[in-house]
Design a protein around this motif. Structure first.
Motif, PDB file in Angstrom:
ATOM      1  N   HIS A  52       0.397  -1.351   0.286  1.00  0.00           N
ATOM      2  CA  HIS A  52       0.084   0.176  -0.275  1.00  0.00           C
ATOM      3  C   HIS A  52       0.628   1.776   0.181  1.00  0.00           C
ATOM      4  CE1 HIS A  52      -3.758  -2.058   1.053  1.00  0.00           C
ATOM      5  NE2 HIS A  52      -2.789  -2.771   0.894  1.00  0.00           N
ATOM      6  N   TYR A  65       3.280   2.833   2.040  1.00  0.00           N
ATOM      7  CA  TYR A  65       2.706   3.409   2.912  1.00  0.00           C
ATOM      8  C   TYR A  65       4.312   3.138   3.850  1.00  0.00           C
ATOM      9  CZ  TYR A  65       1.220   6.009   7.920  1.00  0.00           C
ATOM     10  OH  TYR A  65       1.380   6.797   8.249  1.00  0.00           O
ATOM     11  N   THR A  78      -6.507  -1.463   4.033  1.00  0.00           N
ATOM     12  CA  THR A  78      -8.173  -0.428   4.324  1.00  0.00           C
ATOM     13  C   THR A  78      -8.051   0.699   4.163  1.00  0.00           C
ATOM     14  OG1 THR A  78      -9.786  -2.671   3.522  1.00  0.00           O
ATOM     15  CG2 THR A  78     -10.473  -0.113   3.809  1.00  0.00           C
ATOM     16  N   ASP A 111      -5.474   3.197   2.726  1.00  0.00           N
ATOM     17  CA  ASP A 111      -6.055   3.838   0.807  1.00  0.00           C
ATOM     18  C   ASP A 111      -6.960   4.815   1.054  1.00  0.00           C
ATOM     19  OD1 ASP A 111      -4.608   1.827   0.021  1.00  0.00           O
ATOM     20  OD2 ASP A 111      -5.767   0.638  -0.493  1.00  0.00           O
ATOM     21  N   ARG A 112      -7.751   4.330   2.199  1.00  0.00           N
ATOM     22  CA  ARG A 112      -9.002   5.476   2.670  1.00  0.00           C
ATOM     23  C   ARG A 112      -7.410   7.080   3.132  1.00  0.00           C
ATOM     24  NH1 ARG A 112     -13.663   2.014   5.932  1.00  0.00           N
ATOM     25  NH2 ARG A 112     -14.160   0.748   3.724  1.00  0.00           N
TER      26      ARG A 112
END
Length: 283
Positions: free
Chosen positions: A58, A60, A241, A244-245
């Motif tokens: 992701h 991050y 999740t 990503d949000r």
């Protein structure tokens, strides 16, 4: 609070952070003996690799607040965190609760920690006192030992500067801790308090509300996950999740804790010096 965070002028700043590694907290709590065999804890052999792979997927870079005991007992795991591009922060020596520790105990914790920082060549900038509370101990103690920001529980949605040392204090409210959603006994930390765990879906809902409040306040917040509790694929996937949000939310500057601290330090006019008072959870 200032209403502009990060290079794109977001409404708020959010850091996704992790606490705990290895047997450190279990030794501190007395659930295993200090001389028990160590070296194969599930948080190191299972949860940490899964988290590092997920964060890489992701894109991050997170902050891991690690008990310094792990620098000596799990040096390869600490190096893996740093080499993957994540920040390594300090979470005490053996997760000693600062608000219940004497000045001599705190001094020994810091002495042991500084020794192993030098041994491993990984020097944390940020400190998160175990249990998130300073108690009678000053932020200045951490500044004197070379830390340049502190993550503290109990101050929701804002960022202030510590009194004499002027260290950025990066806050998290108690309901921004994963145990409030996953662990019986901790669920009363939720807002509103609960009796039963609610799982990843409930955590995502709760964290979304925290981000909404943080954006409305123009502040920043740390969202906390404990490495040993990410023991199922659905919990690990929920963090992906969430990342990503947050990355897609124009209100949010999703950053590492040290990046947020640097922003506060570089914009002193937006963050007036304010004394901090610990606020324990309402049990």
């Amino acid at each position: 609070m200032a209403g502009e965070w990060g290079p794109d002028g977001a409404d708020c700043a959010v850091a996704v952070t992790f606490d705990h590694l290895g047997e450190a907290a279990e030794i501190q709590l007395g659930s295993i003996a200090p001389d028990a065999p160590v070296g194969h804890h599930h948080s190191v052999t299972r949860e940490l690799p899964a988290l590092l792979a997920m964060l890489d997927e992701h894109s991050y870079s997170a902050t891991f607040f690690v008990e310094a005991w792990n620098f000596r007992n799990y040096p390869d795991a600490v190096r893996a965190i740093a080499e993957a591009g994540h920040e390594v922060g300090w979470h005490g020596w053996l997760h000693e609760p600062w608000h219940r520790s004497s000045a001599a105990e705190i001094a020994e914790s810091l002495r042991l920690s500084l020794d192993v920082f030098g041994e491993l060549g990984v020097r944390p900038r940020g400190a998160r006192p175990p249990a998130g509370l300073l108690g009678p101990h000053s932020v200045d103690v951490l500044a004197e030992h070379g830390f340049d920001y502190v993550s503290i529980a109990g101050t929701a949605f804002g960022t202030t500067l510590g009194s004499a040392a002027r260290l950025p204090l990066l806050p998290y409210p108690w309901h921004a801790v994963d145990g409030a959603y996953y662990v019986p006994g901790f669920t009363r930390l939720r807002q509103p308090p609960g009796e039963e765990p609610v799982g990843p879906a409930g955590l995502l809902e709760g964290y979304a509300a925290i981000v909404d409040d943080t954006a409305a306040a123009g502040g920043c917040v740390g969202l906390i996950f404990h490495v040993p509790w990410q023991d199922s694929p659905d919990r690990v996937a929920a963090i992906g999740t969430l990342v990503d949000r947050l990355a897609a939310d124009e209100r949010v500057w999703l950053a590492r804790a040290d990046e947020i601290a640097d922003w506060v330090r570089d914009h002193p006019a937006d963050f007036p010096e304010t004394a901090h008072t610990d606020r324990a959870p309402a049990w």
